[in-house]
Design a protein around this motif. Structure first.
Motif, PDB file in Angstrom:
ATOM      1  N   THR A 190       0.822  -1.217   0.000  1.00 47.08           N
ATOM      2  CA  THR A 190       0.000   0.000   0.000  1.00 47.08           C
ATOM      3  C   THR A 190       0.847   1.255   0.000  1.00 47.08           C
ATOM      4  OG1 THR A 190      -1.550  -1.264   1.316  1.00 47.08           O
ATOM      5  CG2 THR A 190      -1.925   1.076   1.231  1.00 47.08           C
ATOM      6  N   SER A 191       0.283   2.313  -0.582  1.00 48.36           N
ATOM      7  CA  SER A 191       0.984   3.603  -0.624  1.00 48.36           C
ATOM      8  C   SER A 191       0.792   4.367   0.692  1.00 48.36           C
ATOM      9  CB  SER A 191       0.471   4.406  -1.808  1.00 48.36           C
ATOM     10  OG  SER A 191      -0.921   4.612  -1.673  1.00 48.36           O
ATOM     11  N   ASN A 192       1.331   5.579   0.754  1.00 44.86           N
ATOM     12  CA  ASN A 192       1.297   6.382   1.993  1.00 44.86           C
ATOM     13  C   ASN A 192      -0.134   6.638   2.464  1.00 44.86           C
ATOM     14  OD1 ASN A 192       3.970   7.001   0.773  1.00 44.86           O
ATOM     15  ND2 ASN A 192       4.132   8.345   2.546  1.00 44.86           N
ATOM     16  N   ASN A 193      -0.404   6.238   3.685  1.00 48.15           N
ATOM     17  CA  ASN A 193      -1.716   6.491   4.283  1.00 48.15           C
ATOM     18  C   ASN A 193      -1.716   7.811   5.040  1.00 48.15           C
ATOM     19  OD1 ASN A 193      -3.400   3.448   5.220  1.00 48.15           O
ATOM     20  ND2 ASN A 193      -1.940   3.705   3.561  1.00 48.15           N
ATOM     21  N   TYR A 194      -2.901   8.424   5.143  1.00 49.67           N
ATOM     22  CA  TYR A 194      -3.064   9.583   6.030  1.00 49.67           C
ATOM     23  C   TYR A 194      -4.452   9.507   6.644  1.00 49.67           C
ATOM     24  CZ  TYR A 194      -5.994  11.715   2.452  1.00 49.67           C
ATOM     25  OH  TYR A 194      -7.010  11.953   1.560  1.00 49.67           O
ATOM     26  N   GLY A 195      -4.612  10.177   7.786  1.00 45.73           N
ATOM     27  CA  GLY A 195      -5.910  10.152   8.460  1.00 45.73           C
ATOM     28  C   GLY A 195      -5.716  10.309   9.964  1.00 45.73           C
ATOM     29  N   PRO A 196      -6.807  10.130  10.741  1.00 41.36           N
ATOM     30  CA  PRO A 196      -6.730  10.259  12.195  1.00 41.36           C
ATOM     31  C   PRO A 196      -5.795   9.233  12.834  1.00 41.36           C
ATOM     32  CG  PRO A 196      -9.014  10.162  11.479  1.00 41.36           C
ATOM     33  CD  PRO A 196      -8.171   9.863  10.282  1.00 41.36           C
TER      34      PRO A 196
END
Ligand code: NAD
Ligand code: TDX
Length: 361
Positions: A190-196
């Motif tokens: 998976t690629s770069n995740n972002y979020g809480p």
């Protein structure tokens, strides 16, 4: 009722995944979250689940064979979703050994324990048992900055950092179990995740945290490196879809066509903070593009990552759903509303880490 053993569920993606799974399946599943609670693991991320009868937390290290085997012996596990890892590239450059220990040895322990629990006397496996290994696109190395080459499942491995090398090692171990024993597994890259709930050592939460405090925004090198950003809930959904609808023994890349240069991310974070903060919020006056500081580049810094999610779209019907403009707003809003969470995780050890990592650069 299906029982999940989730490793690393107190970290960023793991905790979002557990929340996603309870939103989706509610009382139809049971989740056992196994996490060693390193600096990156935080039970505050799962506070709201504490009273659920179908959720259990076990503090254990995935490299501790006896503890992991005991969990398999005491529970009839149907699914393993393996997130637990050391995950920060910069830390791996300073201290590679713990990455090899956790990511490679820990994965071997998990595979072995699952194999022992699920294997029949004739070498086949009990029905409907599945292991999903969560990995990264960084194992494929770096792409040219040409806007048209992509990572595919068939792209040869070429990891550059100790982090990605250790993840590549763990992926190859999973492949070896599938090839040698016909062990029922999948790998997702998976690629770069972002979020809480993302720890503020990673780019986006670090920028938010620093900007709110009026601290410098460190940009490595020329700021032109490209990452392919994926909202964490979309990733959680992809993992579940791969495990339930993917073909066993296959690798699926999860990500897709949301490439941004680092400096674009910095500008978007600043602009979104200024848009969301009310004028009477004292933190607003701290936020400014003047905080941007170009610093010495990361060693071996990969130039570009980009996933073409053709396989997962065609075979399983998964596509990223969250537009970056919406995802980044949701994320920044979450951090603004969870200042207490941010102060808890940035106290103590994080301060020492930050001072050492960014000193003299
Ligand atoms: P994270 O660092 O936020 O969380 C890792 C979790 O694993 C923490 O809760 C930590 O306590 C736990 N852990 C670490 N060592 C352990 C051990 N020895 N035993 C048990 N638990 C241990 O990481 P993340 O960003 O949530 O990443 C989760 C997984 O997804 C990792 O395998 C990572 O390689 C992969 N991944 C991450 C991203 C990303 O953008 N963050 C992208 C692709 C893949
Ligand atoms: O202070 C910073 N300044 C900066 O310019 C930091 C922390 C990062 N960067 C750059 C480096 C990268 O090009 O921003 C980009 C993103 O950096 P990170 O957030 O550290 O992510 P990255 O190195 O791309 O790796 C992440 O995505 C893939 C996760 O940490 C990995 O676990 C995942 O496998």
């Amino acid at each position: 009722m299906r029982t999940y053993l989730v490793t690393g569920g107190a970290g960023f993606i793991g905790s979002n995944y557990i929340h996603y799974m309870f939103r989706k399946y509610d009382n139809e599943i049971r989740i056992i979250n196994v996490d060693a609670l390193t600096y990156a693991g935080n039970l505050e991320n799962l506070e709201d689940l504490r009273n659920r009868d179908n959720y259990t937390f076990i503090k254990a290290d995935i490299t501790d064979k006896a503890s992991i085997e005991k969990i398999f012996a005491e529970n009839d596990i149907d699914r393993v979703v393996h997130f637990a890892a050391e995950s920060h590239v910069d830390r791996s450059i300073r201290d590679p050994e713990v990455f090899v220990h956790t990511n490679v040895l820990g994965t071997a322990v998990m595979l072995n324990a699952a194999k022992a629990a699920w294997e029949n006397p004739d070498g086949t496996f009990k029905e409907d048992r599945k292991f999903l290994h969560v990995s990264t696109d960084e194992v494929y190395g770096s792409l040219p900055d040409d806007g048209k080459s992509y990572f595919y499942e068939t792209t040869p491995y070429s990891p550059h950092s100790p982090y990605s090398a250790s993840k590549a090692g763990s992926d190859l171990l999973v492949r070896s179990y599938m090839d040698t024993y016909h062990f029922p597994a999948n790998i997702t890259n998976t690629s770069n995740n972002y979020g809480p709930y993302q720890f503020p050592e990673k780019l986006i939460p670090l920028l938010i945290n620093n900007a709110l405090a009026g601290r410098e925004l460190p940009v490595y090198g020329d700021g032109m490196n490209i990452r392919d950003w994926l909202y964490v809930d979309d990733h959680a959904k992809g993992i579940d879809m791969v495990q339930e609808h993917g073909r066993l023994f296959e690798t699926y890349n999860i990500g897709g066509h949301n490439e941004k240069r680092n400096i674009e991310i910095v500008n978007i974070v600043i602009e979104t903070l200024l848009e969301l903060l009310p004028d009477d919020d004292p933190r607003k006056k701290n936020v400014s593009k003047d905080l941007i500081k170009y610093i010495e580049d990361r060693k071996g810094h990969d130039r570009r990552y980009a996933i073409a999610p053709d396989k997962i779209k065609k075979e399983i019907g998964w596509e990223p759903e969250t537009m970056f403009a919406d995802g980044i707003k949701k994320t920044i809003k979450w951090y603004l509303e969870h200042q207490e969470w941010l102060s808890h995780v940035t106290s103590g050890d994080y301060q020492n880490y930050y001072d050492t990592m960014y000193k003299d650069r």
